[in-house]
Design a protein around this motif. Sequence first.
Motif, PDB file in Angstrom:
ATOM      1  N   ALA A 148      13.759  13.661  -8.017  1.00 35.01           N
ATOM      2  CA  ALA A 148      12.369  13.199  -8.037  1.00 35.01           C
ATOM      3  C   ALA A 148      11.722  13.459  -9.395  1.00 35.01           C
ATOM      4  O   ALA A 148      11.016  12.598  -9.934  1.00 35.01           O
ATOM      5  N   ILE A 149      11.963  14.643  -9.943  1.00 38.16           N
ATOM      6  CA  ILE A 149      11.410  14.966 -11.258  1.00 38.16           C
ATOM      7  C   ILE A 149      11.949  14.007 -12.312  1.00 38.16           C
ATOM      8  O   ILE A 149      11.199  13.483 -13.145  1.00 38.16           O
ATOM      9  N   GLN A 150      13.244  13.767 -12.272  1.00 38.73           N
ATOM     10  CA  GLN A 150      13.847  12.847 -13.235  1.00 38.73           C
ATOM     11  C   GLN A 150      13.282  11.442 -13.079  1.00 38.73           C
ATOM     12  O   GLN A 150      13.132  10.704 -14.055  1.00 38.73           O
ATOM     13  N   GLY A 151      12.942  11.073 -11.840  1.00 38.78           N
ATOM     14  CA  GLY A 151      12.436   9.723 -11.582  1.00 38.78           C
ATOM     15  C   GLY A 151      11.026   9.479 -12.084  1.00 38.78           C
ATOM     16  O   GLY A 151      10.659   8.333 -12.341  1.00 38.78           O
ATOM     17  N   VAL A 152      10.224  10.544 -12.229  1.00 32.29           N
ATOM     18  CA  VAL A 152       8.806  10.332 -12.593  1.00 32.29           C
ATOM     19  C   VAL A 152       8.368  11.087 -13.846  1.00 32.29           C
ATOM     20  O   VAL A 152       7.242  10.891 -14.311  1.00 32.29           O
ATOM     21  N   ARG A 153       9.221  11.925 -14.419  1.00 30.29           N
ATOM     22  CA  ARG A 153       8.796  12.739 -15.557  1.00 30.29           C
ATOM     23  C   ARG A 153       8.303  11.848 -16.692  1.00 30.29           C
ATOM     24  O   ARG A 153       8.912  10.831 -17.027  1.00 30.29           O
ATOM     25  N   GLY A 154       7.147  12.224 -17.237  1.00 39.18           N
ATOM     26  CA  GLY A 154       6.588  11.492 -18.357  1.00 39.18           C
ATOM     27  C   GLY A 154       5.897  10.195 -17.997  1.00 39.18           C
ATOM     28  O   GLY A 154       5.318   9.544 -18.872  1.00 39.18           O
ATOM     29  N   LYS A 155       5.930   9.799 -16.725  1.00 40.45           N
ATOM     30  CA  LYS A 155       5.309   8.529 -16.330  1.00 40.45           C
ATOM     31  C   LYS A 155       3.802   8.688 -16.232  1.00 40.45           C
ATOM     32  O   LYS A 155       3.294   9.622 -15.613  1.00 40.45           O
ATOM     33  N   GLU A 156       3.100   7.739 -16.811  1.00 39.71           N
ATOM     34  CA  GLU A 156       1.645   7.764 -16.811  1.00 39.71           C
ATOM     35  C   GLU A 156       1.114   7.559 -15.398  1.00 39.71           C
ATOM     36  O   GLU A 156       1.623   6.758 -14.632  1.00 39.71           O
ATOM     37  N   GLY A 157       0.083   8.332 -15.061  1.00 38.26           N
ATOM     38  CA  GLY A 157      -0.574   8.157 -13.763  1.00 38.26           C
ATOM     39  C   GLY A 157       0.086   8.902 -12.621  1.00 38.26           C
ATOM     40  O   GLY A 157      -0.320   8.766 -11.462  1.00 38.26           O
ATOM     41  N   ILE A 158       1.128   9.725 -12.912  1.00 35.97           N
ATOM     42  CA  ILE A 158       1.844  10.440 -11.856  1.00 35.97           C
ATOM     43  C   ILE A 158       2.013  11.908 -12.251  1.00 35.97           C
ATOM     44  O   ILE A 158       2.387  12.229 -13.372  1.00 35.97           O
ATOM     45  N   ARG A 159       1.714  12.785 -11.294  1.00 33.24           N
ATOM     46  CA  ARG A 159       2.055  14.197 -11.428  1.00 33.24           C
ATOM     47  C   ARG A 159       2.933  14.580 -10.250  1.00 33.24           C
ATOM     48  O   ARG A 159       2.770  14.048  -9.154  1.00 33.24           O
ATOM     49  N   ILE A 160       3.834  15.513 -10.466  1.00 31.41           N
ATOM     50  CA  ILE A 160       4.744  15.911  -9.395  1.00 31.41           C
ATOM     51  C   ILE A 160       4.849  17.421  -9.301  1.00 31.41           C
ATOM     52  O   ILE A 160       4.961  18.113 -10.317  1.00 31.41           O
ATOM     53  N   CYS A 161       4.779  17.920  -8.085  1.00 27.53           N
ATOM     54  CA  CYS A 161       5.036  19.336  -7.809  1.00 27.53           C
ATOM     55  C   CYS A 161       6.148  19.413  -6.770  1.00 27.53           C
ATOM     56  O   CYS A 161       6.087  18.752  -5.730  1.00 27.53           O
TER      57      CYS A 161
END
Length: 465
Positions: A148-161
């Motif tokens: 999941a982290i790899q899928g969204v890291r650095g993407k604008e408009g998304i934070r992941i915990c």
Amino acid sequence: MKYISTRGNVEARGFIETVLMGLADDGGLMIPEEIPVVSAATLKEWEALSYQDLFLKIFSYYTNDEIPYEDLKDMVAKSYSSFRNPEVTPVQTITDKLHILELFHGPTFAFKDVALQFMGELYSYISKKQGEIIHILGATSGDTGAAAIQGVRGKEGIRICVLHPHLKVSKVQELQMTTVNDANVLNLAVKGNFDDCQGVIKELFGDLDFKGKHHLRAINSINFVRILAQTVYYFYAYLQVAKQQKLEKINFSIPSGNFGNVFSGYLAKKMGLPINKLIIATNENNILERFIKTGVYKSGDFLSTHSPSMDIQIASNFERYLYYFLGEDSQKVSEYMKKFQQEGQIVIDAEDLKRVQAEFSAHGVKNAECLEIIGKYKAEHDYLLDPHTACGIAAYETFGNDNEVCVSFATAHPAKFDEAIRLIDIKQQFPAEIEQLLSLPQYQTIVNNSKEEIVAQLEAFYNRA
């Protein structure tokens, strides 16, 4: 197509609303109102399709045209561009009765990449279209978090915990998550087990005020898109084997802890894929094996094993299966789940158990058997299995016979679980991407198994500029 809750107290929703809801607002799980059925003729036509084109065909039944085809095609292309094998999930033939579906060719070397690379693109697409920040929140027994982290890291408009059980994942799994220092990523290591992490996540998604305030979105398999994306590789595996040999029906052997991967196969079967048996491979945390063999769904003592991604006692996706098992009666589902919450178990009678056993088999693999299978397949076939994949092979060997063809899932690359591989004196060469993790600094916050402490960390993360 519309989507409804297994518990029946949510108005029917569209595809994108279902994606954003994750866990249904009534505490149930979202499912399609009707399951589309694919004909045998259509299956035959699909044999020539690439993985990406097959994905588009299957998703077109479910998206309600809410996403323009060209946009969906672009997301799919981006999702699988980082996979190391052009087939995405290639099939390896071990014998004429056993094939292995390799699901570990994505960026984090685990099957979770197949769904979560797409989900990252999908969430990014929705965030841009709706102009809102998405806060992804999930729990992991090891592989989901990294993917999941790899899928969204650095993407604008998304934070992941991501919450993971402290010191209860493999070292490579931990490093894949905690060596990421992107501003939109927070890793919380919880002093507890996966069920503790998952319990907090469900509580937070059940708090509709908190969920709405922070635009919480799910990446665990409680989100139906995870299930649907995994269904694609059941079709792909069947079609690849069907090119090689004549098939009437096929078995699948699936390492499973949370029942998500198994339910994806159950969905494929209901769509018309000619599956004979779904063989569930568990480890010593064997709630699913006990249910299939005895009709009693009851968690036991948590055990740490060589296959930590399956160290799970409460299988979230079991409720989706229960819905269909109970004749799509949402009131009965609610009653069963309430009883489970109050009494800690669900019990079905002997006649109902026969219905379950007609579709599923299950085998709980002990640590010693897991290592024995790894050694056997390395010696006899020169094929190195990771411990989870070994559990799937052990289950295949328990239930397979000479008249049936089986595809067993390789859910992770063996390099992710070298602690177990070393126990039988096998030395393996790490892929460069994993080798380089060993020298990187880690970024994680260790917290107690406390909802209040976790919420405080989340509030601070969400309030950052």
